[in-house]
Structures are given as C-alpha cells and as structure tokens.
Write a protein that holds these residues in place. Structure first.
Motif, PDB file in Angstrom:
ATOM      1  N   LEU A 242     -17.360  18.879  58.850  1.00  0.00           N
ATOM      2  CA  LEU A 242     -16.562  20.097  58.784  1.00  0.00           C
ATOM      3  C   LEU A 242     -15.379  19.896  57.841  1.00  0.00           C
ATOM      4  O   LEU A 242     -14.773  18.820  57.817  1.00  0.00           O
ATOM      5  N   LEU A 243     -15.042  20.956  57.110  1.00  0.00           N
ATOM      6  CA  LEU A 243     -13.838  20.963  56.283  1.00  0.00           C
ATOM      7  C   LEU A 243     -13.015  22.194  56.657  1.00  0.00           C
ATOM      8  O   LEU A 243     -13.518  23.321  56.627  1.00  0.00           O
ATOM      9  N   PHE A 244     -11.764  21.966  57.031  1.00  0.00           N
ATOM     10  CA  PHE A 244     -10.841  23.055  57.380  1.00  0.00           C
ATOM     11  C   PHE A 244      -9.751  23.073  56.315  1.00  0.00           C
ATOM     12  O   PHE A 244      -9.039  22.087  56.130  1.00  0.00           O
ATOM     13  N   VAL A 245      -9.624  24.211  55.606  1.00  0.00           N
ATOM     14  CA  VAL A 245      -8.726  24.270  54.445  1.00  0.00           C
ATOM     15  C   VAL A 245      -7.609  25.289  54.677  1.00  0.00           C
ATOM     16  O   VAL A 245      -7.869  26.442  55.049  1.00  0.00           O
ATOM     17  N   VAL A 246      -6.360  24.856  54.455  1.00  0.00           N
ATOM     18  CA  VAL A 246      -5.212  25.761  54.523  1.00  0.00           C
ATOM     19  C   VAL A 246      -4.267  25.409  53.375  1.00  0.00           C
ATOM     20  O   VAL A 246      -4.524  24.477  52.602  1.00  0.00           O
ATOM     21  N   HIS A 247      -3.171  26.155  53.291  1.00  0.00           N
ATOM     22  CA  HIS A 247      -2.259  25.896  52.174  1.00  0.00           C
ATOM     23  C   HIS A 247      -0.941  25.265  52.598  1.00  0.00           C
ATOM     24  O   HIS A 247      -0.093  24.989  51.760  1.00  0.00           O
ATOM     25  N   ARG A 248      -0.757  25.032  53.932  1.00  0.00           N
ATOM     26  CA  ARG A 248       0.490  24.400  54.371  1.00  0.00           C
ATOM     27  C   ARG A 248       0.180  23.235  55.304  1.00  0.00           C
ATOM     28  O   ARG A 248      -0.669  23.335  56.191  1.00  0.00           O
ATOM     29  N   HIS A 267     -18.536  12.452  69.556  1.00  0.00           N
ATOM     30  CA  HIS A 267     -18.604  11.305  68.645  1.00  0.00           C
ATOM     31  C   HIS A 267     -17.956  11.627  67.299  1.00  0.00           C
ATOM     32  O   HIS A 267     -17.909  10.771  66.412  1.00  0.00           O
ATOM     33  N   TYR A 268     -17.458  12.863  67.132  1.00  0.00           N
ATOM     34  CA  TYR A 268     -16.874  13.226  65.841  1.00  0.00           C
ATOM     35  C   TYR A 268     -15.503  12.567  65.654  1.00  0.00           C
ATOM     36  O   TYR A 268     -14.730  12.433  66.595  1.00  0.00           O
ATOM     37  N   THR A 269     -15.233  12.203  64.402  1.00  0.00           N
ATOM     38  CA  THR A 269     -13.904  11.692  64.064  1.00  0.00           C
ATOM     39  C   THR A 269     -13.140  12.767  63.315  1.00  0.00           C
ATOM     40  O   THR A 269     -13.721  13.594  62.617  1.00  0.00           O
ATOM     41  N   PHE A 270     -11.816  12.762  63.461  1.00  0.00           N
ATOM     42  CA  PHE A 270     -10.970  13.805  62.887  1.00  0.00           C
ATOM     43  C   PHE A 270      -9.972  13.172  61.926  1.00  0.00           C
ATOM     44  O   PHE A 270      -9.343  12.165  62.276  1.00  0.00           O
ATOM     45  N   SER A 277      -1.659  11.894  53.873  1.00  0.00           N
ATOM     46  CA  SER A 277      -2.800  11.267  54.568  1.00  0.00           C
ATOM     47  C   SER A 277      -4.087  11.487  53.789  1.00  0.00           C
ATOM     48  O   SER A 277      -4.342  12.598  53.311  1.00  0.00           O
ATOM     49  N   LYS A 278      -4.905  10.442  53.691  1.00  0.00           N
ATOM     50  CA  LYS A 278      -6.175  10.542  52.951  1.00  0.00           C
ATOM     51  C   LYS A 278      -7.305   9.964  53.817  1.00  0.00           C
ATOM     52  O   LYS A 278      -7.951   8.995  53.458  1.00  0.00           O
ATOM     53  N   GLU A 279      -7.557  10.609  54.959  1.00  0.00           N
ATOM     54  CA  GLU A 279      -8.563  10.110  55.904  1.00  0.00           C
ATOM     55  C   GLU A 279      -9.925  10.735  55.576  1.00  0.00           C
ATOM     56  O   GLU A 279     -10.498  11.506  56.354  1.00  0.00           O
ATOM     57  N   VAL A 280     -10.434  10.387  54.405  1.00  0.00           N
ATOM     58  CA  VAL A 280     -11.613  11.064  53.851  1.00  0.00           C
ATOM     59  C   VAL A 280     -12.933  10.607  54.469  1.00  0.00           C
ATOM     60  O   VAL A 280     -13.969  11.202  54.203  1.00  0.00           O
ATOM     61  N   GLU A 281     -12.902   9.585  55.299  1.00  0.00           N
ATOM     62  CA  GLU A 281     -14.141   9.130  55.925  1.00  0.00           C
ATOM     63  C   GLU A 281     -14.432   9.859  57.232  1.00  0.00           C
ATOM     64  O   GLU A 281     -15.494   9.669  57.830  1.00  0.00           O
ATOM     65  N   ALA A 282     -13.514  10.679  57.681  1.00  0.00           N
ATOM     66  CA  ALA A 282     -13.695  11.374  58.962  1.00  0.00           C
ATOM     67  C   ALA A 282     -14.816  12.404  58.874  1.00  0.00           C
ATOM     68  O   ALA A 282     -15.148  12.905  57.794  1.00  0.00           O
ATOM     69  N   ASP A 283     -15.398  12.748  60.021  1.00  0.00           N
ATOM     70  CA  ASP A 283     -16.441  13.785  60.075  1.00  0.00           C
ATOM     71  C   ASP A 283     -15.837  15.174  59.876  1.00  0.00           C
ATOM     72  O   ASP A 283     -16.388  16.000  59.163  1.00  0.00           O
ATOM     73  N   TYR A 284     -14.734  15.396  60.556  1.00  0.00           N
ATOM     74  CA  TYR A 284     -14.071  16.702  60.476  1.00  0.00           C
ATOM     75  C   TYR A 284     -12.732  16.501  59.776  1.00  0.00           C
ATOM     76  O   TYR A 284     -11.823  15.862  60.310  1.00  0.00           O
ATOM     77  N   ILE A 285     -12.641  17.060  58.560  1.00  0.00           N
ATOM     78  CA  ILE A 285     -11.458  16.833  57.727  1.00  0.00           C
ATOM     79  C   ILE A 285     -10.642  18.123  57.637  1.00  0.00           C
ATOM     80  O   ILE A 285     -11.178  19.207  57.400  1.00  0.00           O
ATOM     81  N   PHE A 286      -9.328  17.966  57.814  1.00  0.00           N
ATOM     82  CA  PHE A 286      -8.398  19.095  57.767  1.00  0.00           C
ATOM     83  C   PHE A 286      -7.505  18.871  56.548  1.00  0.00           C
ATOM     84  O   PHE A 286      -6.747  17.905  56.496  1.00  0.00           O
ATOM     85  N   ALA A 287      -7.614  19.785  55.569  1.00  0.00           N
ATOM     86  CA  ALA A 287      -7.031  19.519  54.257  1.00  0.00           C
ATOM     87  C   ALA A 287      -6.137  20.661  53.783  1.00  0.00           C
ATOM     88  O   ALA A 287      -6.396  21.831  54.070  1.00  0.00           O
ATOM     89  N   MET A 296     -11.535  16.719  45.643  1.00  0.00           N
ATOM     90  CA  MET A 296     -12.835  17.266  46.072  1.00  0.00           C
ATOM     91  C   MET A 296     -14.021  16.520  45.454  1.00  0.00           C
ATOM     92  O   MET A 296     -15.095  16.435  46.061  1.00  0.00           O
ATOM     93  N   HIS A 297     -13.846  15.934  44.262  1.00  0.00           N
ATOM     94  CA  HIS A 297     -14.969  15.233  43.638  1.00  0.00           C
ATOM     95  C   HIS A 297     -15.278  13.898  44.325  1.00  0.00           C
ATOM     96  O   HIS A 297     -16.255  13.232  43.987  1.00  0.00           O
ATOM     97  N   HIS A 298     -14.453  13.561  45.297  1.00  0.00           N
ATOM     98  CA  HIS A 298     -14.756  12.395  46.129  1.00  0.00           C
ATOM     99  C   HIS A 298     -15.974  12.684  47.020  1.00  0.00           C
ATOM    100  O   HIS A 298     -16.613  11.770  47.527  1.00  0.00           O
ATOM    101  N   PHE A 299     -16.281  13.980  47.208  1.00  0.00           N
ATOM    102  CA  PHE A 299     -17.397  14.406  48.062  1.00  0.00           C
ATOM    103  C   PHE A 299     -18.499  15.039  47.225  1.00  0.00           C
ATOM    104  O   PHE A 299     -18.229  15.635  46.176  1.00  0.00           O
TER     105      PHE A 299
END
Length: 936
Positions: A242-248, A267-270, A277-287, A296-299
């Motif tokens: 999952l990717l959750f995107v906001v501007h603040r 079992h999901y990681t957040f 913070s750059k926790e890009v290995e998580a399952d659910y990323i809040f960005a 984004m090109h990391h994915f």
C-alpha cells in the motif's frame, strides 16, 4: 381536575425546545427545576428568555451540582437576566438531584412538563426523551402538589450569587486539572466499527472494484473520518503493498497511526517516506508527495497494489501528476473534502468519474460526523442601507459597513449569545480587506484582541495567527478575513463565526460556516452570528441553510417559517422577525426562472470558478451549495446553449450552428434529471464502443445498481431506440442509437459526433452529470418496477418510463389518473388554478400525515371496473401510487409532482366522483408534510 395531557418527544415533528419557546412567549411566570444546565442548552433559549424579560415575566430556576455536570457559564448567563431568580441545589454523596420539571403559569391555568430532559442542546432537540405535559387549573390537586414540592426545593437551594458562581467555576477547573482523563473512553482496536458513511463508502468501493474499476473518489466534509474509511476498506481488501500519499508530514504520521490501530496483529509492516524518514522496505508506506516524487523510481511502477491519495483535489497538480503517471496500481482511491480546489483540470476525470461517496455539509450533520451549529440571523443596524447597491460593488458596501454603531451592535450581540468553551476563538468574514482591517482595529480599540489576515499575508504569517488563536493561553480571540479561510484551512477549535458581509453566494456561505464545524475537545457546538442587512439578495442565506440543492420557492419559504426544521440533529437555526419577513418578501418578489435571476446565479458561480467559464455541467458538482444547472438547461434546452447566450461566445455559437450537435445536446438534455440510470449507462458505454448487448448492458448497469431485471434493460434499449416517441417527436428528434436483434448500436450520426473530440466532451458531460446526480439521489438501491423513490420529484410521463410502459410515453398526461396494467398513478394538485371549472375542483386533501382524501374523475362509478379497482385495490392487487404537488405552476413554470408512495383504500363514498380515503404505506415526513399544508 386535569384538563389535558400530552407526551412530548424529540422527533422530526416536535421537540421540547419548541414547546419551551412557545410557553416562555405566552406565560405570565415560569418555574424550572432541572438537574443539569449547560450553555449549549441555554443558548437555544436566550431569545425566548430575553423576550420574557422584556415582557416583565418573572421566572425562578433551580439547578444542581449533581455529578458536576452543570457548567458555570450557563449559571453566569442565567444570572444576568433581571427577571430570573437562580438557585443551585448542592448535592452530596448521600443525596442526588435529578428533577426535570418545567412549570408555566398562565392567567387561569398551569402547564407542567415533567420528564427526562435537562437543559442541554441534545436533551432539548435530539436525544430520546420522554416529557409528559399536563395542563390543569391552579386548584387541581396535581398542580398544588407540584408547586408545594417546588417551593420546598426552592427553600433548600442556595442562591447563585456572583461569588457562588466564581467559586463553583474554580472548583470545576480544579477537577479538570487534577483529573484530565476522567472522560476518557476505553477503546479495543479490534472492535472499532465503521460509521454509516464509512460503511456506505466501503460497500460502493467493493462494488466498483468487483466490476473492474481502477480508480474511485470519495468526497466528504472535513472531520468525517475519511482516513478511517480508507483504513477500513484496506482492512477488507488486504492489498499486499500500500502507498498512502499526502502533502503534509503531520498528516502522514496520523494516517500511519490510524492504519496501525485498525490493522493490529497483522504481518504487514508500516513505514514513512518523508523528509526525515526513508522506510522504503515496509509493506505499507505513508509518504509526502514531495519526497515520493524524488524517490518513486526506487519502486517498480506496479510495486503497489493499492494507492490512497489524500487531499485528492491536488491530483491534477504537476507534483501529483508525476506520481500518478509513474505508478500502475490495481486500485487507486482519492479522498477530498473540497473537489472545487482542484489545481488544474478536473479531479473527477483523474478518478474515471467513479464517485464512491459524496458527503456534504447536511449529510455530515445528519450522520453526526461534525458538530452542530447554532445560527442566529440578526437584523443589521437600520442606519446601514444596502438596498440600492449592487451586491458586487464591494467598495461601496465596505464604505457603508464601516460604522462604529455597527461595531458596538456586533459586540453587544456577540456577548449576548456567547460561545462554547472557555476562550473565544472567532473568525469574522468581511466584505473586503479594508473592512477586515477596520474591524480588527475597532475590536482592538475596545479591548478585544484581534488581527486581520488576507491573501497578502504569507503562509507563515497565517499559520502563526492560527496557532495563536488556538492557543488557550494566547490573548488573540478574533481573526478578521475576507475569503482566505473559505475552504482548505483546518482550525478545529474555532467556536464562533461572524458573518459580517452580505451573502452573495450560498457556496461561499457554506464554506465559511464549515470552518468551525470540525470536532474539538474544547467545544460541543459552533455559534454563528449572521448580520442580515436589507440588500436585495438576503434570501441567498436561506438557500445555503436549507441544505437542498434542488428547491423551489414554496419549499424555501416553508423552511424559513419552520426555522429550518429539516436540518438534522442539534443544529439550531433562527432568524429574528424582521430578517425573516424581509427574506420572505424577497422570495415572493423573485422569479427563480427569469433570465435575469439565472444570469446572476451563473455569473456568481463563474466567479467561484476562478473567473473561468464553467463549460460543463459536472463543474457544478464540485461545490456544496452550487446552483442547480438544470435550471439553466430548462431555460435554453441545453446547458451549452445557455452558456453561449450568456457569454456571447462566438466559438460556442459556431459549434451550436451544427444542427447535428445542437440536436444531440437537446435530446440528451431533455432526459435530465434521469430517474433511471439504465439509459445513460448504456449511452456512456457507447461513447467508446460500437455496440452493446443485453448481457454487457446488465454488467455495466450493475456497476451502479445492485440488481437490474432483464425487462427493464430491454425497455431502456427500446427507449434509446425511440420506440415510444410519438410521430411528432420522431420528426424533430435526432436518432442516436439503433436497436437490432437485441443489440444496440451507434447510429452514423452519433458515431460522427463522438469522433469529434470537442463535440464528444460536451456529450459526455451531459451523460456523466446525469449519472452523478442519479447516484447522489438514488444510490445503488434497486426500486423494482415501477422504479419509484418516495419523496422524489417526477413528471407525469416519468411513470410511463419507470413502469416499462410499452405505448407512446407522451400519452401519459392530461388526466388525474393514468394506468399501466395494475399500476394506477394518481396525479393530484392540492390547489387548483382559479380558472378551473368548479365541477373539476376535486376535494383532494391531506387528512393527516398518514391519510389522504382523493376524488376520482367525475365520470367514475363504483360499479365500473376502474371504480372497483380503486375501492378494492388491495383485494384486486392494484397498486395506487400517489403523486402530489401544491401548485401546478410557480412563476409561470410547471411544477413537478412529489411521489409519496402507495396508498390503500380504507373508506369510500359517493360516485361521479367517488370520494376515497387512502391510508399511505408510509407516513409523510414532517418537513414535506409542512410544505404541502402550510399556507405560504
């Protein structure tokens, strides 16, 4: 001897507040004994208590310290009335105090109300409460006993002196300081359940996904729980990534906490993807979008199965577009409170026009998702004359509003009505920057800490001012502004809004009102003071408060007369007598169908649209309180024709000179507002496909409704094939679709039109608008055959369409009773035109909310087949559908009927005509019943 008894409950028909108001305005003295009194309830009674004071009516009020629920502010406000003696019953561990009695003395009798309601906004308006009212002579034993007990309580209670109230206030503050968590609620995260709004959104999202939708948008007011809704749907959907995107960044962290709360023990990681913070290995990323656009090109493009875009009105901005163009998720959810704030382009297009949910202001009030507001419409000082000024002459309006007498009047009313919470936190909306500066200067001069904010101030300056206003320790109480806080700014603790300018737009009014409706621990309601002058568009505020996008003159007047009883919950709306009379007179004088009025409404809306011409019907879906664009369509037969006429735009005129486009626009527009979505779903599919079969049509239709029967789909295709047009219609209406062997195809004409990219956008706009509007009103519910929803508006011919009538549909007119098999449609005008013959003046009338008296046409006998079907309808399996309107025409325009459901004959008499008493299957809602029966 007891003369009269009654049970008073809070419902859409009545509430205790209305009875108390009425009694205070009629009695010669009053006596209250209530365990709890808080300011939310007292504020609702202030006008009636003031009127009683001015009439010299004396009152005694006893309340108590039981459970420390009574608040000091309420005591202070009551003690300020010269005509009220106030006492407080001091409770202890052994003795509680739980009375709820309201006693009114009249010249020759008493009215006594005893029950469950304290003086709080909920107890007076919305809680489940039972209060028994007894009216009896003074000498009645019941009255004597009640007054004896009251006097006994009075003798044992303590006078609420200023010193007592201060001491009690200090005690309450010490309790709050020493036990701040006393009102905390234990939550088990496993059992946090979605509210009704969230459940509806989840159901709609699931249905859209099941039918292959890749994107969807949720529109819901600030504070209604959109993040929780998204988390609930993700919990059901279980995407792998999952990717959750906001501007603040602060929103990112809160969103992550919400998802973790609702998805525990998984079992999901957040993880966070922000500047820090750059926790890009998580399952659910809040960005944050800023960091994501760099990372984004990391994915891989298909890395995320599910993407949530919060504040989705930014989706058309370059930074968001960069992200959207790169990723290819299985599903994308957009969430916004303000689709009108779309940076560029159209946010609906970004999400493939799939609206999973729309919750506007009045929906949110009904669902208790935001706090209620107490609105007071106050007649402005009479020395200010705005009657001769155009509403957009801001310079002259500013000049006339800058009067010291008005400032003093505003402060007087502000102090009279008060606010919820300890510190006053107020937004004052002004006519111009000059006016805002003047108000801040005058308030400061009177010792009320204030400042002015405008578009000229930096974001940093605005944020600093907001922080100061929200800080309980900072002295700042007022921010005066023009339009910068209309939408998109979150100041949850605002507890007072001052409307200090003439309302020239329902949209702007709703946006400004919404600034104070966010839930916050320091308040339970918002106070709104609106200073209504004599400008000639004062009635626009009534449109905004009414909450109905589609209204007429009579419904608006009834809403005003009934104090907007249709607005749900604890919200309280009252206008003083002069303001009410002024607005009613304006509504009477205005013709809502005139070109002058429509041009003004359009022009005002265009200003809200950033001055850009609103070329499309869907533009009007963005704004809560926008005008109904179908009034423009009705005037010129298509929306584009109306825009061309108002704008005098040569390019549009050239497009419309093409008779093929002109005919197609008028043909599709004539179907608006659609009452059945089938035809437009099929037409929408054929915008991009050559043909559609019955099977595919059913699949497409069931993206929008839960079930569609085979015969209705066939009938919809036959309608698009013009099977049921009369010969005159077939001569003038263009044929856009052709039905052969159960397959509907584009005609060459329609194919040519949709292959033209410009023409296609205008055609698609009509279809999309029709579908959006249908979904908002009818939702996904299948209504069966006939496809009728109670309390919606219909024309006579609609019943032919909606009951799958297989003859010419235009024949469904001209009679009070039309039939299709065993479906009988009764069309009733409550008030007949003066020129109608007396022999045709049928005695059709409501007997009460559940019973209606109807007379058949003059030649109907009891023994005829039709007469027997009417008087024995249940036994014969005949359905009697009632369509009612108050007047056949208003301002020269034919009025629609309101469908009030089916009725069954329970009594009858006479013949030629037969007079029938019908019992309705459902009681007519009070607000609608009032529209029918009140003489306005």
């Amino acid at each position: 001897m007891i003369a009269e008894k009654n049970l008073i409950v809070n419902s859409d028909k009545e509430n205790l507040l209305a009875e108390l108001d009425k009694s205070l305005n009629e009695c010669v003295s009053f006596y209250f004994s209530v365990a709890f009194v808080n300011f939310s309830g007292i504020q609702l009674l202030l006008d009636s208590l003031k009127a009683a004071e001015e009439r010299g009516v004396k009152g005694k009020i006893i309340t108590s310290t039981y459970l420390n629920f009574t608040d000091a502010k309420a005591l202070e406000r009551l003690a300020a009335f010269r005509n009220i003696e106030l006492k407080v019953f001091i409770t202890d561990k052994e003795m509680g105090f739980h009375t709820k009695a309201y006693i009114f003395e009249y010249d020759d009798y008493f009215k006594i109300i005893i029950g469950s309601s304290n003086i709080t906004q909920s107890a007076l308006k919305s809680n489940v409460e039972w209060n028994v009212q007894v009216i009896a002579k003074e000498e009645a034993q019941f009255v004597r006993k009640v007054m004896y007990e009251y006097q006994n309580l009075w003798a044992h209670a303590t006078t609420a002196t200023t010193a007592f109230i201060r001491h009690y206030e200090d005690f309450l503050k010490s309790l709050k300081r020493d036990r701040p968590a006393v009102y905390a609620i234990y939550e088990n995260n496993e059992y946090i359940l979605p509210n009704r709004m969230q459940r509806e959104a989840i159901e709609n999202l699931t249905r859209l996904r099941n039918y292959g939708a890749k994107r969807a948008l949720v529109i819901a007011a600030t504070g209604t729980g959109k993040t929780y809704m998204a988390a609930f749907h993700v919990k059901n959907d279980r995407p792998r990534r999952l990717l959750f995107v906001v501007h603040r960044e602060e929103i990112v962290r809160k969103a992550k906490e919400t998802f973790q709360k609702l998805l525990p023990n998984t079992h999901y990681t957040f993880g966070l993807l922000t500047g820090t913070s750059k926790e890009v290995e998580a399952d659910y990323i809040f960005a944050t979008v800023q960091t994501l656009s760099q990372w984004m090109h990391h994915f891989q493009p298909d890395h995320f199965d599910y993407i949530v875009l919060d504040e989705a009105h930014h989706a058309t901005s370059p930074s968001y577009q960069k992200v959207l163009d790169y990723f290819t998720p299985a599903f994308m959810l957009g969430m916004t409170a303000t689709p009108e704030r779309c940076d560029h382009g159209n946010v609906f297009e970004v999400f493939d026009h799939n609206i999973a949910l729309e919750v506007r202001l009045h929906d949110a009030l009904a669902e208790d998702l935001i706090i209620p507001f107490h609105y007071f419409g106050i007649t402005d000082v009479d020395t200010i004359d705005l009657s001769t000024i155009e509403i957009d002459n801001i310079a002259e309006i500013t000049k006339r509003l800058k009067v010291n007498e008005r400032v003093d009047f505003i402060i007087e009313k502000m102090r009279f009505y008060g606010h919820d919470g300890d510190k006053r936190k107020c937004l004052g909306f002004c006519a111009s920057i000059e006016h805002a500066l003047y108000m801040a200067e005058q308030f400061n001069a009177r010792g009320l800490p204030s400042l002015c904010l405008s578009g000229g101030h930096s974001v940093k300056e605005r944020n600093e001012a907001i922080v100061r206003l929200e800080n309980e320790e900072d002295p700042l109480q007022f921010i005066f502004t023009v339009d910068i806080f209309n939408e998109g700014v979150d100041i949850p603790s605002v507890n007072l809004v001052l409307m200090l300018r003439p309302t020239n737009s329902p949209v702007v009014f709703i946006q400004q009102l919404g600034r104070g409706l966010r839930r916050h621990e320091t308040k339970t309601f918002l106070t709104v003071l609106d200073f209504i002058g004599n400008h000639n568009k004062a009635f626009l505020v009534a449109m905004a408060l009414n909450g109905n996008r589609y209204y007429d003159k009579k419904s608006l007047k009834v809403a005003i007369v009934t104090k907007f009883a249709n607005v749900p919950g604890c919200t309280h709306i009252v206008m003083d007598r002069i303001a009410q009379e002024r607005i009613l007179e304006q509504i009477d004088a205005e013709n809502f169908h005139s070109m002058k009025y429509l041009r003004e409404a359009y022009t005002e809306f265009k200003k809200l649209n950033g001055g850009h011409t609103p070329y499309y019907l869907v533009d009007y879906l963005k704004y809560d309180g926008a005008p109904d664009p179908l009034s423009f369509v009705s005037r010129e037969k298509s929306y584009l024709h109306f825009v061309a006429k108002v704008e005098k735009e040569e390019q549009l005129k050239r497009y419309l000179s093409d008779v093929r486009l002109e005919g197609a626009l008028k043909e599709l527009s004539s179907m608006l507002p659609i009452k059945r979505i089938h035809e437009f779903v099929i037409a929408h599919y054929l915008l991009s496909h050559e043909q559609i079969s019955l099977q595919v049509a059913q699949q497409e239709i069931e993206k929008y409704v839960k079930h569609s029967d085979h015969d209705t789909i066939v009938h919809a295709m036959e309608c698009l094939n013009q099977n049921y047009y009369d010969s005159g219609q077939k001569k003038v209406k263009p044929k856009l679709f052709s039905l052969q062997s159960g397959v509907l195809r584009k005609t060459p004409l329609f194919k040519e039109l949709v292959e033209n990219p410009i023409y296609s956008t205008y055609i698609e706009d009509i279809i999309q608008y029709g579908m959006f509007r249908y979904e908002k009103i009818f939702k996904e519910k299948p209504y069966g055959i006939p496809h009728l929803k109670r309390y919606e508006q219909y024309q006579m011919a609609d019943a032919a369409l909606l009951s799958n009538y297989r003859k010419t549909h235009s024949s469904f007119r001209g009679s009070g009773l039309l039939t299709n098999g065993k479906e009988y449609f009764l069309y009733i005008d409550l008030h007949k035109e003066e020129h109608v013959k007396e022999s045709l003046q049928y005695k059709d009338t409501f007997l009460d909310e559940r019973h209606f008296q109807w007379q058949s046409v003059n030649n109907t006998t009891q023994q005829s087949e039709r007469g027997q079907n009417i008087i024995h309808n249940e036994a014969r399996g005949v359905h009697l559908h009632l369509f009612i309107r108050k007047y056949s025409k208003l301002d020269g325009k034919t009025e629609p009927f309101i469908y009030i459901g089916k009725g069954n004959t329970i009594a009858y008499e006479g013949e030629k005509p037969i007079t029938v008493t019908l019992e309705l299957e459902y009681e007519v809602p009070t607000s609608l019943y009032n529209e029918f029966i009140l003489p306005v």
